[in-house]
Scaffold this motif. Structure first.
Motif, PDB file in Angstrom:
ATOM      1  N   VAL A   1      -6.840 -19.397   3.689  1.00 43.27           N
ATOM      2  CA  VAL A   1      -5.436 -19.158   4.043  1.00 43.27           C
ATOM      3  C   VAL A   1      -5.351 -17.804   4.739  1.00 43.27           C
ATOM      4  N   LEU A   2      -4.620 -17.750   5.835  1.00 47.78           N
ATOM      5  CA  LEU A   2      -4.433 -16.483   6.546  1.00 47.78           C
ATOM      6  C   LEU A   2      -3.160 -15.810   6.041  1.00 47.78           C
ATOM      7  N   LEU A   3      -3.254 -14.524   5.707  1.00 47.51           N
ATOM      8  CA  LEU A   3      -2.088 -13.767   5.248  1.00 47.51           C
ATOM      9  C   LEU A   3      -1.663 -12.773   6.311  1.00 47.51           C
ATOM     10  N   LYS A   4      -0.345 -12.651   6.515  1.00 39.91           N
ATOM     11  CA  LYS A   4       0.156 -11.610   7.411  1.00 39.91           C
ATOM     12  C   LYS A   4       0.940 -10.618   6.572  1.00 39.91           C
ATOM     13  N   GLY A   5       0.583  -9.343   6.667  1.00 40.89           N
ATOM     14  CA  GLY A   5       1.339  -8.347   5.913  1.00 40.89           C
ATOM     15  C   GLY A   5       0.611  -7.032   5.830  1.00 40.89           C
ATOM     16  N   ASN A   6       1.347  -5.970   5.413  1.00 36.04           N
ATOM     17  CA  ASN A   6       0.689  -4.670   5.221  1.00 36.04           C
ATOM     18  C   ASN A   6       0.094  -4.590   3.824  1.00 36.04           C
ATOM     19  N   GLU A   7      -0.541  -3.485   3.496  1.00 34.70           N
ATOM     20  CA  GLU A   7      -1.257  -3.416   2.219  1.00 34.70           C
ATOM     21  C   GLU A   7      -0.323  -3.596   1.020  1.00 34.70           C
ATOM     22  N   GLU A   8       0.850  -2.964   1.071  1.00 33.08           N
ATOM     23  CA  GLU A   8       1.781  -3.087  -0.066  1.00 33.08           C
ATOM     24  C   GLU A   8       2.174  -4.553  -0.268  1.00 33.08           C
ATOM     25  N   GLU A   9       2.491  -5.216   0.829  1.00 33.37           N
ATOM     26  CA  GLU A   9       2.921  -6.620   0.740  1.00 33.37           C
ATOM     27  C   GLU A   9       1.789  -7.508   0.218  1.00 33.37           C
ATOM     28  N   VAL A  10       0.591  -7.208   0.660  1.00 31.28           N
ATOM     29  CA  VAL A  10      -0.547  -8.030   0.218  1.00 31.28           C
ATOM     30  C   VAL A  10      -0.866  -7.744  -1.253  1.00 31.28           C
ATOM     31  N   ILE A  11      -0.731  -6.487  -1.690  1.00 29.04           N
ATOM     32  CA  ILE A  11      -1.004  -6.158  -3.105  1.00 29.04           C
ATOM     33  C   ILE A  11      -0.051  -6.927  -4.025  1.00 29.04           C
ATOM     34  N   GLU A  12       1.191  -6.998  -3.634  1.00 25.55           N
ATOM     35  CA  GLU A  12       2.172  -7.722  -4.441  1.00 25.55           C
ATOM     36  C   GLU A  12       1.744  -9.192  -4.599  1.00 25.55           C
ATOM     37  N   PHE A  13       1.300  -9.770  -3.515  1.00 24.07           N
ATOM     38  CA  PHE A  13       0.840 -11.159  -3.519  1.00 24.07           C
ATOM     39  C   PHE A  13      -0.441 -11.295  -4.355  1.00 24.07           C
ATOM     40  N   TYR A  14      -1.330 -10.332  -4.169  1.00 26.31           N
ATOM     41  CA  TYR A  14      -2.612 -10.304  -4.883  1.00 26.31           C
ATOM     42  C   TYR A  14      -2.390 -10.289  -6.400  1.00 26.31           C
ATOM     43  N   ASN A  15      -1.415  -9.473  -6.837  1.00 24.65           N
ATOM     44  CA  ASN A  15      -1.154  -9.345  -8.272  1.00 24.65           C
ATOM     45  C   ASN A  15      -0.696 -10.650  -8.906  1.00 24.65           C
ATOM     46  N   SER A  16      -0.134 -11.532  -8.103  1.00 21.74           N
ATOM     47  CA  SER A  16       0.336 -12.791  -8.682  1.00 21.74           C
ATOM     48  C   SER A  16      -0.636 -13.944  -8.403  1.00 21.74           C
ATOM     49  N   SER A  17      -1.792 -13.627  -7.807  1.00 19.15           N
ATOM     50  CA  SER A  17      -2.725 -14.707  -7.446  1.00 19.15           C
ATOM     51  C   SER A  17      -3.826 -14.861  -8.494  1.00 19.15           C
ATOM     52  N   GLU A  18      -4.449 -16.021  -8.498  1.00 21.12           N
ATOM     53  CA  GLU A  18      -5.541 -16.288  -9.442  1.00 21.12           C
ATOM     54  C   GLU A  18      -6.710 -16.951  -8.744  1.00 21.12           C
ATOM     55  N   ASN A  19      -7.874 -16.751  -9.281  1.00 20.30           N
ATOM     56  CA  ASN A  19      -9.063 -17.472  -8.826  1.00 20.30           C
ATOM     57  C   ASN A  19      -9.246 -17.447  -7.305  1.00 20.30           C
ATOM     58  N   SER A  20      -8.969 -16.294  -6.703  1.00 23.75           N
ATOM     59  CA  SER A  20      -9.104 -16.236  -5.251  1.00 23.75           C
ATOM     60  C   SER A  20      -9.809 -14.948  -4.831  1.00 23.75           C
ATOM     61  N   VAL A  21     -10.291 -14.973  -3.596  1.00 23.18           N
ATOM     62  CA  VAL A  21     -10.962 -13.796  -3.064  1.00 23.18           C
ATOM     63  C   VAL A  21     -10.206 -13.367  -1.815  1.00 23.18           C
ATOM     64  N   PHE A  22     -10.120 -12.057  -1.591  1.00 22.78           N
ATOM     65  CA  PHE A  22      -9.361 -11.523  -0.460  1.00 22.78           C
ATOM     66  C   PHE A  22     -10.307 -10.826   0.508  1.00 22.78           C
ATOM     67  N   ILE A  23     -10.173 -11.141   1.784  1.00 19.83           N
ATOM     68  CA  ILE A  23     -10.911 -10.406   2.818  1.00 19.83           C
ATOM     69  C   ILE A  23      -9.888  -9.522   3.522  1.00 19.83           C
ATOM     70  N   VAL A  24     -10.093  -8.213   3.445  1.00 19.45           N
ATOM     71  CA  VAL A  24      -9.052  -7.286   3.920  1.00 19.45           C
ATOM     72  C   VAL A  24      -9.604  -6.313   4.962  1.00 19.45           C
ATOM     73  N   PRO A  25      -8.729  -5.772   5.793  1.00 22.10           N
ATOM     74  CA  PRO A  25      -9.176  -4.765   6.765  1.00 22.10           C
ATOM     75  C   PRO A  25      -9.637  -3.484   6.054  1.00 22.10           C
ATOM     76  N   PRO A  26     -10.476  -2.702   6.717  1.00 25.81           N
ATOM     77  CA  PRO A  26     -10.996  -1.487   6.100  1.00 25.81           C
ATOM     78  C   PRO A  26      -9.914  -0.466   5.748  1.00 25.81           C
ATOM     79  N   SER A  27      -8.755  -0.590   6.383  1.00 26.98           N
ATOM     80  CA  SER A  27      -7.688   0.373   6.105  1.00 26.98           C
ATOM     81  C   SER A  27      -7.004   0.113   4.762  1.00 26.98           C
ATOM     82  N   PHE A  28      -7.297  -0.999   4.113  1.00 28.58           N
ATOM     83  CA  PHE A  28      -6.664  -1.319   2.827  1.00 28.58           C
ATOM     84  C   PHE A  28      -7.388  -0.583   1.689  1.00 28.58           C
ATOM     85  N   ASN A  29      -7.174   0.730   1.617  1.00 33.57           N
ATOM     86  CA  ASN A  29      -7.980   1.565   0.725  1.00 33.57           C
ATOM     87  C   ASN A  29      -7.784   1.277  -0.752  1.00 33.57           C
ATOM     88  N   LYS A  30      -6.571   0.945  -1.140  1.00 35.11           N
ATOM     89  CA  LYS A  30      -6.335   0.690  -2.570  1.00 35.11           C
ATOM     90  C   LYS A  30      -6.979  -0.630  -2.974  1.00 35.11           C
TER      91      LYS A  30
END
Ligand code: TXA
Ligand code: MG
Length: 326
Positions: A227-256
């Motif tokens: 699945v392709l996600l569009k968003g900045n780091e804050e928006e993606v973190i919020e989504f990440y916190n509610s996700s399960e059993n998944s792996v995220f591929i993120v740009p190098p700028s996503f330091n947190k």
């Protein structure tokens, strides 16, 4: 049969007898057969489970071969060839009548490329022109490392074991067979590099399947859902916190996010090679783990990243979640 890259004569023999051999190119591994032997070409379609209406790219090792295959080499063709061959760009030409239509799916054009890889060039020099689609089951991820070929090895006559492919994403396909210059498949050579040489270049419309039958199929998909996600780091973190059993591929700028265990940093910006050649390898590696979904965060489509994002969108089958708060 697994062959050493320093000993390709066995591969030459197999191809001349109508067999199919996996060999490395600078982009991805290809499955090769002689353009002159229908049996071998047909076998490629069977091995890959490839739709029969998808034409093949003819691989050559010198320009004499080119003039034997095509009707006309335009000034635009010449400019691209001078600058980029051998290299990761396939060009469409009007074909010579004698060239069999089992290669081109009945089209009056043919796609040709000269790969920049020592093993490939040596092989083709000895066998003559080879058709070579990417070495993967149709719709699946293209192979950039020997380890990616596991599933195909029992189905082909031989494979030339080699180092990982340098570029790691397929060639750009550029149609110069009419007066317009049209990119049919994005790749390592970018639109900007092309238009600097030959002027205005347009991009293929998705609907335009007649020009490039291959684009209508789902492609490059790992077994794990993408699945392709569009968003900045804050928006993606919020989504990440509610996700399960998944792996995220993120740009190098996503330091947190990068510090988390199921988060993988995509690539380094700026470096064309690193950027391109990581995506397919990541897909193969993640398939070995037991995640339900791969989320890939969209990245700015600069340079080769445009082609990389094109592959991700196709791998996802257009499954995109827009997290951006407008
Ligand atoms: O980097 C590459 O190009 C790799 C390596 C192995 O050389 N090969 C490769 O081949 O990606 P394949 O078969 O996976 O992709 C060929 C693409 C398809 O999208 C096909 O539709 C298009 O080229 N194509 C081939 N002949 C064509 C033609 N005459 N007109 C328009 N598109 C064509
Ligand atoms: Mg392919």
């Amino acid at each position: 049969m697994i062959l050493d890259k320093d000993n390709i004569d066995e591969a030459v023999k197999i191809i001349k007898e109508g067999g199919v051999v996996i060999f490395p190119t600078e982009t991805v591994y290809g499955i090769g057969a002689s353009i002159y032997i229908e049996k071998g070409v047909k076998k490629i379609f069977e091995v890959k489970n490839r739709p029969s209406d998808n034409p093949l790219i003819v691989h050559i090792s010198n320009l004499k071969m080119l003039s034997q295959l095509v009707e006309k080499i335009s000034e635009r063709h010449k400019k691209i060839i001078d600058k980029f061959w051998p290299g990761p760009i396939s060009l469409i030409f009007k074909k010579k009548k004698e060239l069999s239509t089992y290669i081109t799916n009945g089209l009056d054009t043919v796609a040709i490329r000269m790969p920049k890889n020592k093993v490939a060039l040596e092989l083709i020099e000895k066998t003559g022109p080879l058709v070579a689609p990417s070495a993967n089951i149709s719709g699946k991820v293209s192979a950039t490392k020997f380890e990616h070929l596991e599933e195909l090895i029992p189905k082909v006559d031989a494979i030339i074991k080699s180092d990982p492919t340098e570029i790691g994403i397929e060639s750009t396909v550029l149609d110069l067979s009419t007066e317009d210059s049209i990119i049919l498949r994005k790749g390592f050579i970018t639109k900007k590099e092309i238009s600097e040489l030959i002027g205005e270049v347009s991009e293929n419309h998705k609907e335009d399947i007649i020009r490039s039958p291959g684009i209508k199929y789902k492609h490059y998909s790992p077994n794990t859902k993408v699945v392709l996600l569009k968003g900045n780091e804050e928006e993606v973190i919020e989504f990440y916190n509610s996700s399960e059993n998944s792996v995220f591929i993120v740009p190098p700028s996503f330091n947190k996010m990068k510090k988390e265990e199921n988060v993988i940093e995509f690539y380094s910006f700026g470096d064309k090679l690193v950027g391109a050649n990581r995506i397919f390898s990541l897909f193969y590696e993640i398939d070995k783990l037991n995640y339900g979904i791969i989320y890939v965060v969209e990245i700015k489509k600069e340079g080769v990243m445009e082609a990389v994002m094109d592959r991700v969108i196709r791998a996802s089958g257009n499954n995109i979640i827009d997290l951006r708060k407008k």
